[in-house]
Design a protein around this motif. Structure first.
Motif, PDB file in Angstrom:
ATOM      1  N   PHE A 135       0.812  -1.211   0.000  1.00 22.67           N
ATOM      2  CA  PHE A 135       0.000   0.000   0.000  1.00 22.67           C
ATOM      3  C   PHE A 135       0.850   1.267   0.000  1.00 22.67           C
ATOM      4  O   PHE A 135       1.875   1.339   0.672  1.00 22.67           O
ATOM      5  CB  PHE A 135      -0.877   0.067   1.254  1.00 22.67           C
ATOM      6  CG  PHE A 135      -1.836  -1.062   1.395  1.00 22.67           C
ATOM      7  CD1 PHE A 135      -3.085  -1.018   0.791  1.00 22.67           C
ATOM      8  CD2 PHE A 135      -1.494  -2.185   2.139  1.00 22.67           C
ATOM      9  CE1 PHE A 135      -3.979  -2.062   0.933  1.00 22.67           C
ATOM     10  CE2 PHE A 135      -2.387  -3.237   2.292  1.00 22.67           C
ATOM     11  CZ  PHE A 135      -3.633  -3.175   1.680  1.00 22.67           C
ATOM     12  N   MET A 136       0.369   2.266  -0.711  1.00 21.54           N
ATOM     13  CA  MET A 136       0.801   3.650  -0.539  1.00 21.54           C
ATOM     14  C   MET A 136      -0.354   4.309   0.199  1.00 21.54           C
ATOM     15  O   MET A 136      -1.517   4.068  -0.131  1.00 21.54           O
ATOM     16  CB  MET A 136       1.013   4.334  -1.893  1.00 21.54           C
ATOM     17  CG  MET A 136       1.586   5.751  -1.806  1.00 21.54           C
ATOM     18  SD  MET A 136       0.439   7.097  -1.479  1.00 21.54           S
ATOM     19  CE  MET A 136      -0.383   7.261  -3.042  1.00 21.54           C
ATOM     20  N   ASP A 179       5.920  -0.973  -7.163  1.00 20.75           N
ATOM     21  CA  ASP A 179       4.906  -0.005  -7.582  1.00 20.75           C
ATOM     22  C   ASP A 179       4.395   0.828  -6.409  1.00 20.75           C
ATOM     23  O   ASP A 179       4.154   2.027  -6.552  1.00 20.75           O
ATOM     24  CB  ASP A 179       3.739  -0.709  -8.271  1.00 20.75           C
ATOM     25  CG  ASP A 179       4.126  -1.279  -9.637  1.00 20.75           C
ATOM     26  OD1 ASP A 179       5.216  -0.943 -10.156  1.00 20.75           O
ATOM     27  OD2 ASP A 179       3.328  -2.071 -10.184  1.00 20.75           O
ATOM     28  N   ALA A 180       4.240   0.218  -5.242  1.00 24.01           N
ATOM     29  CA  ALA A 180       3.785   0.956  -4.060  1.00 24.01           C
ATOM     30  C   ALA A 180       4.830   1.977  -3.621  1.00 24.01           C
ATOM     31  O   ALA A 180       4.507   3.126  -3.317  1.00 24.01           O
ATOM     32  CB  ALA A 180       3.466  -0.009  -2.923  1.00 24.01           C
ATOM     33  N   LEU A 181       6.094   1.559  -3.610  1.00 21.92           N
ATOM     34  CA  LEU A 181       7.171   2.489  -3.234  1.00 21.92           C
ATOM     35  C   LEU A 181       7.318   3.609  -4.258  1.00 21.92           C
ATOM     36  O   LEU A 181       7.593   4.762  -3.902  1.00 21.92           O
ATOM     37  CB  LEU A 181       8.494   1.734  -3.077  1.00 21.92           C
ATOM     38  CG  LEU A 181       8.608   0.884  -1.825  1.00 21.92           C
ATOM     39  CD1 LEU A 181       9.850  -0.004  -1.904  1.00 21.92           C
ATOM     40  CD2 LEU A 181       8.644   1.753  -0.576  1.00 21.92           C
ATOM     41  N   GLY A 231       3.229   7.532   2.681  1.00 23.43           N
ATOM     42  CA  GLY A 231       4.059   6.437   3.139  1.00 23.43           C
ATOM     43  C   GLY A 231       3.731   5.135   2.428  1.00 23.43           C
ATOM     44  O   GLY A 231       2.836   5.054   1.591  1.00 23.43           O
ATOM     45  N   TYR A 232       4.475   4.093   2.805  1.00 20.38           N
ATOM     46  CA  TYR A 232       4.343   2.751   2.237  1.00 20.38           C
ATOM     47  C   TYR A 232       4.208   1.766   3.391  1.00 20.38           C
ATOM     48  O   TYR A 232       4.852   1.916   4.436  1.00 20.38           O
ATOM     49  CB  TYR A 232       5.591   2.408   1.418  1.00 20.38           C
ATOM     50  CG  TYR A 232       5.804   0.920   1.288  1.00 20.38           C
ATOM     51  CD1 TYR A 232       5.125   0.190   0.324  1.00 20.38           C
ATOM     52  CD2 TYR A 232       6.643   0.239   2.159  1.00 20.38           C
ATOM     53  CE1 TYR A 232       5.292  -1.184   0.220  1.00 20.38           C
ATOM     54  CE2 TYR A 232       6.813  -1.134   2.070  1.00 20.38           C
ATOM     55  CZ  TYR A 232       6.132  -1.829   1.096  1.00 20.38           C
ATOM     56  OH  TYR A 232       6.285  -3.189   1.004  1.00 20.38           O
ATOM     57  N   THR A 233       3.394   0.736   3.199  1.00 17.25           N
ATOM     58  CA  THR A 233       3.271  -0.307   4.209  1.00 17.25           C
ATOM     59  C   THR A 233       2.665  -1.569   3.600  1.00 17.25           C
ATOM     60  O   THR A 233       2.111  -1.533   2.495  1.00 17.25           O
ATOM     61  CB  THR A 233       2.398   0.152   5.405  1.00 17.25           C
ATOM     62  OG1 THR A 233       2.476  -0.801   6.460  1.00 17.25           O
ATOM     63  CG2 THR A 233       0.950   0.345   4.988  1.00 17.25           C
ATOM     64  N   THR A 234       2.755  -2.657   4.354  1.00 18.44           N
ATOM     65  CA  THR A 234       2.054  -3.884   4.004  1.00 18.44           C
ATOM     66  C   THR A 234       0.902  -4.133   4.980  1.00 18.44           C
ATOM     67  O   THR A 234       0.148  -5.083   4.821  1.00 18.44           O
ATOM     68  CB  THR A 234       3.006  -5.101   4.033  1.00 18.44           C
ATOM     69  OG1 THR A 234       3.590  -5.198   5.338  1.00 18.44           O
ATOM     70  CG2 THR A 234       4.094  -4.965   2.978  1.00 18.44           C
ATOM     71  N   ASP A 235       0.776  -3.281   5.998  1.00 13.56           N
ATOM     72  CA  ASP A 235      -0.270  -3.438   7.019  1.00 13.56           C
ATOM     73  C   ASP A 235      -0.769  -2.057   7.424  1.00 13.56           C
ATOM     74  O   ASP A 235      -0.150  -1.379   8.265  1.00 13.56           O
ATOM     75  CB  ASP A 235       0.303  -4.189   8.219  1.00 13.56           C
ATOM     76  CG  ASP A 235      -0.728  -4.509   9.293  1.00 13.56           C
ATOM     77  OD1 ASP A 235      -1.769  -3.824   9.366  1.00 13.56           O
ATOM     78  OD2 ASP A 235      -0.467  -5.432  10.079  1.00 13.56           O
ATOM     79  N   GLU A 263      -3.874   0.184  -3.050  1.00 16.16           N
ATOM     80  CA  GLU A 263      -3.189  -1.112  -3.032  1.00 16.16           C
ATOM     81  C   GLU A 263      -2.506  -1.374  -4.371  1.00 16.16           C
ATOM     82  O   GLU A 263      -3.044  -1.037  -5.426  1.00 16.16           O
ATOM     83  CB  GLU A 263      -4.184  -2.230  -2.732  1.00 16.16           C
ATOM     84  CG  GLU A 263      -3.505  -3.575  -2.549  1.00 16.16           C
ATOM     85  CD  GLU A 263      -4.458  -4.657  -2.057  1.00 16.16           C
ATOM     86  OE1 GLU A 263      -3.989  -5.802  -1.947  1.00 16.16           O
ATOM     87  OE2 GLU A 263      -5.630  -4.370  -1.798  1.00 16.16           O
ATOM     88  N   PHE A 264      -1.335  -2.003  -4.302  1.00 15.81           N
ATOM     89  CA  PHE A 264      -0.552  -2.338  -5.490  1.00 15.81           C
ATOM     90  C   PHE A 264      -0.221  -3.818  -5.498  1.00 15.81           C
ATOM     91  O   PHE A 264      -0.202  -4.471  -4.457  1.00 15.81           O
ATOM     92  CB  PHE A 264       0.738  -1.510  -5.521  1.00 15.81           C
ATOM     93  CG  PHE A 264       0.490  -0.047  -5.705  1.00 15.81           C
ATOM     94  CD1 PHE A 264       0.473   0.519  -6.967  1.00 15.81           C
ATOM     95  CD2 PHE A 264       0.234   0.773  -4.611  1.00 15.81           C
ATOM     96  CE1 PHE A 264       0.220   1.868  -7.145  1.00 15.81           C
ATOM     97  CE2 PHE A 264      -0.020   2.120  -4.774  1.00 15.81           C
ATOM     98  CZ  PHE A 264      -0.034   2.668  -6.048  1.00 15.81           C
ATOM     99  N   ASP A 265       0.071  -4.333  -6.678  1.00 15.76           N
ATOM    100  CA  ASP A 265       0.391  -5.751  -6.840  1.00 15.76           C
ATOM    101  C   ASP A 265       1.792  -6.114  -6.362  1.00 15.76           C
ATOM    102  O   ASP A 265       2.073  -7.277  -6.102  1.00 15.76           O
ATOM    103  CB  ASP A 265       0.266  -6.164  -8.311  1.00 15.76           C
ATOM    104  CG  ASP A 265      -1.159  -6.112  -8.806  1.00 15.76           C
ATOM    105  OD1 ASP A 265      -2.089  -6.295  -7.988  1.00 15.76           O
ATOM    106  OD2 ASP A 265      -1.359  -5.884 -10.008  1.00 15.76           O
TER     107      ASP A 265
END
Length: 93
Positions: free
Chosen positions: A6-7, A60-62, A20-24, A54-56
């Motif tokens: 995620f961004m 791409d999220a970063l 920011g960026y995260t997975t949670d 959300e990104f795959d």
């Protein structure tokens, strides 16, 4: 379990915007709200998550985070508006 990337955008207590960026998302928001998320947000509490995408994949999220952070405030607001977010309203995400 498949990873999610995620961004996200926070609206800070002084109305500044933080990307920011995260997975949670939930855990990351809790970190920011407790002052443990980032130096910037620690000094601009409280924070509210007003947008996430959300990104795959992580790249791409970063990349989305990087591009958001390196825009003028006007361009950040325009980006958020184009995604249905009014930064001048109260949000509950």
């Amino acid at each position: 379990m498949e990873n999610r990337y995620f961004m996200y955008v926070l609206k800070c207590g002084d109305n500044s915007l933080y990307g920011g960026y995260t997975t949670d998302l939930k855990h990351r928001l809790e970190q920011h709200q407790s002052g443990r998320g980032a130096k910037y947000t620690k000094n601009h509490l409280p924070v509210e998550m007003i947008y996430h995408e959300e990104f795959d994949n992580k790249h791409d999220a970063l990349s989305a985070e990087y591009h958001f952070k390196h825009q003028s405030r006007k361009k950040k607001i325009d980006y958020l508006k184009s995604h249905g977010v009014d930064v001048h309203r109260e949000h509950l995400l």
